[in-house]
Design a protein around this motif. Structure first.
Motif, short mmCIF file in Angstrom:
data_model
loop_
_atom_site.label_atom_id
_atom_site.label_comp_id
_atom_site.label_asym_id
_atom_site.label_seq_id
_atom_site.Cartn_x
_atom_site.Cartn_y
_atom_site.Cartn_z
N ASP A 115 0.85 -1.28 -0.15
CA ASP A 115 0.11 0.17 -0.03
C ASP A 115 0.70 1.17 -0.02
O ASP A 115 0.47 2.49 0.11
N PHE A 116 2.18 1.13 -0.15
CA PHE A 116 3.00 2.38 -0.11
C PHE A 116 3.28 2.91 -1.59
O PHE A 116 3.51 2.07 -2.65
N ASP A 117 3.17 4.24 -1.61
CA ASP A 117 3.23 4.95 -2.85
C ASP A 117 4.93 5.36 -3.06
O ASP A 117 4.98 6.36 -2.58
N PHE A 118 5.38 4.52 -3.93
CA PHE A 118 6.82 4.84 -4.03
C PHE A 118 7.08 5.99 -4.95
O PHE A 118 8.20 6.34 -5.23
N LYS A 119 5.96 6.29 -5.66
CA LYS A 119 6.41 7.61 -6.60
C LYS A 119 6.22 8.79 -5.80
O LYS A 119 6.98 9.67 -6.32
#
Length: 358
Positions: free
Chosen positions: A41-45
């Motif tokens: 669920d992590f937004d790497f962008k």
């Protein structure tokens, strides 16, 4: 409720919400449990993820990537200096971590800090980053400190990261800073910005030092000018030989022992020039006994660092930090005595001391 009371109430509510927001942001960073980090669920962008938490840990073993997830192991928190979890900072070990990531066809990157004092890192069985030479003895190991950002293509929903670390050249072993995972574009931009800021800092300090050095040579030779010039020049050199180790990024084969000595000797000299500069700025408040004790202590550290190996002189850094605390206290006392005496420039230096403490 009066307007003043109402304002205070709204202010404290706003402050509380800000604190909660900061804590929520911090808590949003997942940590690994038992060698597994769930980052689906992590937004790497938009952000980088610190790979903190429990890693698979093989003390005094150099385990291959093919065996790291099938061998019996223990778990330890990463990052952490070896001196805090084992008897010595010298030795070698292997860490391994599995990360569940969003199944996106994008290029990811790892931001790897300075690690004590050599490592090699694999992502999904492929060698991705190397610093120095990892080995099981002093003779087999070659140290290097070069923080780097390495990119790789994300082809699966699970990343397997294995890192072998070896240290026989520094008092500390392991890693004190986190490894970060994020989109390649984000992390490469972060590194470029950091390197640019570091080079700008070094250049401006060096330029300022040269200007005041010339000023000292062509005008009235006041010691306060030469102390400030030397402070700027020393700090300029230290800026590219510490933290990001920007100089090593451009000269990867630079001798590691010489680099470490430059890093610490410039720190000691920075302290000396700061003490002497403050003593000249606030000559009426200056305590000559304390001043020369601090100068003498730093001179002793300089001599010891030059004459011994890094593994020897870095052993005494905790003691040196105590001297730094005394120096900071000395600076605070000088500045506040000058404030009481309403000396010119004391207010500006008070702000500088407060920023230094922060």
């Amino acid at each position: 409720m009066t307007s003043r009371t109402s304002f205070k109430f709204r202010f404290h509510v706003l402050l509380f919400l800000i604190i909660i927001g900061v804590e929520t942001s911090i808590q949003a960073q997942p940590e690994s449990q038992q060698g597994l980090l769930d980052a689906r669920d992590f937004d790497f962008k938009s952000d980088r993820l610190a790979l903190n938490g429990d890693w698979r840990y093989f003390e005094n073993q150099l385990i291959s990537p093919t065996e790291a997830f099938s061998s019996k192991t223990t778990f330890t928190y990463f990052p952490k200096i070896w001196n805090e979890i084992r008897n010595s900072g010298q030795g070698y070990a292997t860490y391994a971590l599995q990360i569940i990531v969003p199944q996106l066809p994008e290029t990811l990157a790892l931001e790897i800090p300075q690690i004590y004092s050599s490592y090699q890192l694999w992502v999904n069985g492929e060698l991705a980053a190397v610093n120095g030479t990892v080995g099981k003895t002093l003779a087999e190991t070659k140290p290097q400190w070069m923080p780097q950002t390495v990119s790789f293509t994300n082809t699966a929903d699970t990343l397997e990261i294995v890192i072998q670390i070896a240290n026989f050249h520094h008092h500390k072993g392991g890693s004190k800073d986190a490894i970060y995972l994020g989109s390649s574009e984000l992390l490469q931009e972060h590194r470029s910005t950091a390197l640019g800021s570091n080079l700008t800092e070094s250049f401006l300090l060096g330029f300022l030092g040269i200007v005041f050095l010339i000023l000292y040579l062509i005008t009235e030779k006041k010691k306060i000018i030469i102390y400030f010039a030397l402070l700027c020049l020393t700090w300029s050199i230290r800026a590219v030989f510490s933290n990001l180790y920007t100089f090593v990024s451009f000269v990867p084969d630079f001798n590691w022992t010489l680099m470490v000595k430059i890093e610490y000797v410039t720190l000691f000299f920075t302290m000396i020039w700061s003490i002497l500069f403050l003593g000249r700025v606030f000559s009426k408040e200056d305590n000559k006994i304390i001043k020369y004790l601090l100068v003498g202590s730093n001179s002793m550290f300089i001599t010891y660092a030059i004459l011994t190996s890094p593994v020897m002189f870095t052993r005494w850094l905790p003691i040196y930090l105590s001297f730094c605390a005394v120096l900071l206290l000395y600076a605070i006392v000088l500045v506040f005595k000058a404030l009481i005496n309403e000396r010119l420039g004391a207010g500006f230096l008070t702000l500088s001391v407060l920023l230094g403490v922060g």
